[in-house]
Each structure stands twice: as structure tokens, then as C-alpha cells.
Design a protein around this motif. Sequence first.
Motif, PDB file in Angstrom:
ATOM      1  N   ARG A   1       1.176   6.919  -6.909  1.00 20.11           N
ATOM      2  CA  ARG A   1       0.084   7.849  -7.213  1.00 20.11           C
ATOM      3  C   ARG A   1       0.529   9.293  -6.986  1.00 20.11           C
ATOM      4  NH1 ARG A   1      -4.676   4.576  -3.937  1.00 20.11           N
ATOM      5  NH2 ARG A   1      -4.783   2.769  -5.354  1.00 20.11           N
TER       6      ARG A   1
ATOM      7  N   THR B   1       0.803  -1.218   0.000  1.00 22.61           N
ATOM      8  CA  THR B   1       0.000   0.000   0.000  1.00 22.61           C
ATOM      9  C   THR B   1       0.840   1.275   0.000  1.00 22.61           C
ATOM     10  OG1 THR B   1      -1.817  -1.133   1.118  1.00 22.61           O
ATOM     11  CG2 THR B   1      -1.802   1.267   1.220  1.00 22.61           C
TER      12      THR B   1
ATOM     13  N   LYS C   1       2.011   1.930  -3.500  1.00 27.05           N
ATOM     14  CA  LYS C   1       0.916   2.391  -4.365  1.00 27.05           C
ATOM     15  C   LYS C   1       0.683   3.886  -4.182  1.00 27.05           C
ATOM     16  CE  LYS C   1      -1.741  -1.931  -4.452  1.00 27.05           C
ATOM     17  NZ  LYS C   1      -3.040  -2.555  -4.082  1.00 27.05           N
TER      18      LYS C   1
END
Length: 269
Positions: free
Chosen positions: A13, A6, A9
Amino acid sequence: MVELPTPVKWLLRLIAVGWVFFLVAWPVVMLVQRTFDTGFDALADALGDEQVVDALVLTAKVAVLAVAINLVFGVTISLLLVRYEFPGKRALSALVDLPMSVSPVVVGLALLLVYNGRDGWFGKGLEDAGVQVIFATPALVMATCFVALPLVVREVVPVLHEIGTEQEQAARSLGASGPQTFWRITLPSIKWAVVYGVVLTLARSVGEFGAVKVVSGNLTGKTQTATLAVEAKYQGFAQPTAYAIAFLLVLVSIACLVVVAFLRPKNER
């Protein structure tokens, strides 16, 4: 597919959003801010300047002509590349992509060499017939068509591959002619690809600078487009007017995208 942690990620982003922000969003926001530093005065001055209005009208004229021409030839070339086999097919596909890899300035210079009235291949004959290409509207349209040529083709070709030929063959087996098959089967299937290609072509045509600068002569009130007017006003120490013209060009592109977003069916958004 490997599942990323996570934190990774979110980092990816953040990098993607930050890149788009600094590359696109921030410059556009700064342009809007500079345009409205004094309220609507810059826009009012720009729209009240006859030279600016002439440049905007010429840009609209050239863009509409370029979009219409590239729409017809773009769809035709797409059908040729996908539905037919013929000698030179790969060469045609490569030529379609050529404007994406060649500098627009080179495009303008090539057109100048071919259509120049003094020593161009065709320019002398055309001028003797009363047709002036270079330093006139035809050269602007040709240069704009060249740089925007691949946009419709590269939107339509993948869709034609995706839909296949089954429906078209079924229509022909039931007695439909070629034009009937195109208007009733093929065109409805590729309509959104065509719309996107047209929008991209319009945005590219409105914002073209390099090729147009070479072939236009930048004659105020005659061959000066909006992008050339931005350069002229900025270098002429009329920066607020230059910002206003640039803002109007950006506004046209954004308006096109918004219109397409609202017209597109919900199940295809």
C-alpha cells in the motif's frame, strides 16, 4: 487466493500510494503552488490576456466538437463490435486501439500529409472548394478526435458484453423498433459507461498537445490552443501565465470527475 502477511500488505500500500503521490499528486501540488505564489495575480493576468482567452475559447470549442463526434461514433462502433458479426470486425477493433499505441505527433504528421493543401491527397481539392483543413479549426478537431477515439468505445464495449441481449430481444419480441429498443433499453443500461467515456474524452481533448501542434501551425489568436499557449508563454519567459493556464486545464479535468462522482447514483458508487 494467497493471504499476504500484514506487514507485506502495508508495504505494498505504501509503495502504491507513494508512486501515485510522486507521479501525480506532487507535480499537481507544485503547479498549484506556483500558480498562486503571488495570490491571484497570475490568474488575473492570464484571463486578462486576449491571446490566452482566445486559446481557451478555441480549446473549449475543439473539445466540445471532439466529444460530440466521438460520442456518436464511439457508441455506434461499440454496438457494431458487440452486437453484430461482419467481415473485418477484428480489424476495426484493432484500428480503434491504434491511437493508444501511435504517438500523437505521428497522427498530426499523417493528417498533414493527407490534408495539406499543396501536396496532400485531399487538401488541394478541399482548398479549391473553399475548405481549409490544415492550419485551421477542422484539423484541430480531426486530430483531437483521433487521439481520443478509443475512450468511449473501451468504456462501453465491456458494459454491452455484461448486460447481454436478453432485454433487447424481449423488447423486439413485444414489437419495439430498433430505435425504441436503443433509447429505452440499451442506452439506459450503458449510460454511466457513456458518461465516463465522455469525461475521459473531454479531459483528453482539453489536454491534447502533440497532434494539435503539428496541424495547427500554432498561429496566435487563430489556431493556438491552451496547451500550445502554455508552451509559448513558458518559452517566452512568462512562466506565471503558463502556470495559470495549466492550472485552468487541470481544474477542468478535476471538475469533470467531481461532477460525475456527484451525479452517479449512490448504489453505483
